[in-house]
Design a protein around this motif. Structure first.
Motif: not given
Length: 287
Positions: A128-138, A179-185
């Motif tokens: 089941l998929i999920c998403f981090s969402g955008n940073r919006n300055g966070m 936000m979830c834009d790197s393997s490391i994160w």
């Protein structure tokens, strides 16, 4: 899903690639289409949504493809009718930009996932998929902890029902501010959650654009990758010689890790014959 809005526009700019396509030798009646199935093949339905879902499922049956990605509960009965597995379920998320990194979304997301997770299990599905969402300055560290705080509320439900929650990795070109834009994160998020029922959906297209070194990432972080998506770079088009990735080598790297899950095609075809393009992609990944 909102990604369609971008891709529909981007596809116009890459249509010229069709003139240089290189096709595999595929008979129109599928006589030459025979898969080894060392890779468990799937496909993202939204890339082929010019076909009615039922018609597309009939095509998959003809090709011997047993799975499809990104289908929600209302269409699962149709998948059952054609004996097609849903290799990545959706329907619990709010949007790509409103995700687990923002506490204001937690109440709605927890409610959504608590409702959908048992349905996924009851249907005989796993992912089941999920998403981090955008940073919006966070700050990324704050966002990671917010994701941990929110996702921790649904992980016992996922574990109870044997469902794996998978967060997709995106690039900043197609999904600026995600936000979830790197393997490391993503790997750090997996470590903080500490559950085998939380993994990353490693989108090869997105991560080639965002960080490159695809095979090394697979070798280093494969325990945290629960699913894979494909597409050609640049342009998110066919995975043939018009793009820069060599998918047979990538598939061999995935197999070498012992991976038994699905690899789903998620490219926008520029070919006039869309199904021929899909066959070509399956064969290129069928190492």
């Amino acid at each position: 899903m909102q990604r369609r809005n971008f891709i529909a526009t981007a596809a116009i700019g890459t249509a010229g690639l069709a003139a240089t396509k290189v096709t595999a030798n595929i008979d129109s009646n599928n006589k030459d289409f025979e898969l080894k199935n060392n890779i468990n093949h799937s496909v993202c339905q939204w890339c082929f949504d010019s076909y009615a879902l039922e018609d597309f499922l009939k095509v998959l049956n003809e090709l011997g493809i047993k799975a499809i990605d990104l289908i929600g509960p209302k269409d699962w009965p149709l998948l059952k009718k054609y004996n097609i597995h849903c290799s990545m379920c959706n329907g619990a998320e709010i949007s790509l930009t409103e995700g687990w990194n923002d506490p204001k979304n937690h109440e709605q997301l927890v409610q959504n996932y608590a409702e959908i997770i048992p349905q996924v299990a009851q249907a005989g599905y796993t992912n089941l998929i999920c998403f981090s969402g955008n940073r919006n300055g966070m700050n990324d560290y704050v966002g990671l902890q917010n994701c941990v705080d929110g996702l921790s509320q649904i992980m016992p439900i996922a574990e109870k029902h044997g469902v794996v929650i998978q967060m997709e990795l995106f690039n900043q070109v197609n999904h600026p501010d995600y936000m979830c834009d790197s393997s490391i994160w993503g790997v750090e998020l997996c470590k903080h959650l500490g559950s085998d029922n939380f993994k990353l959906l490693f989108d090869i297209y997105h991560m080639q654009i965002q960080e490159g070194d695809i095979i090394r990432s697979i070798q280093n972080y494969h325990p945290y990758f629960g699913h894979y998506h494909t597409a050609g770079v640049p342009g998110r088009n066919e995975i043939d010689e018009t793009q820069e990735l060599y998918y047979p080598a990538i598939m061999n790297a995935i197999l070498a890790t012992g991976y038994k899950g699905y690899v789903a095609q998620e490219f926008i075809t520029t070919w006039e014959d869309k199904i021929a393009a899909l066959k070509d992609a399956f064969l290129r990944c069928d190492i």
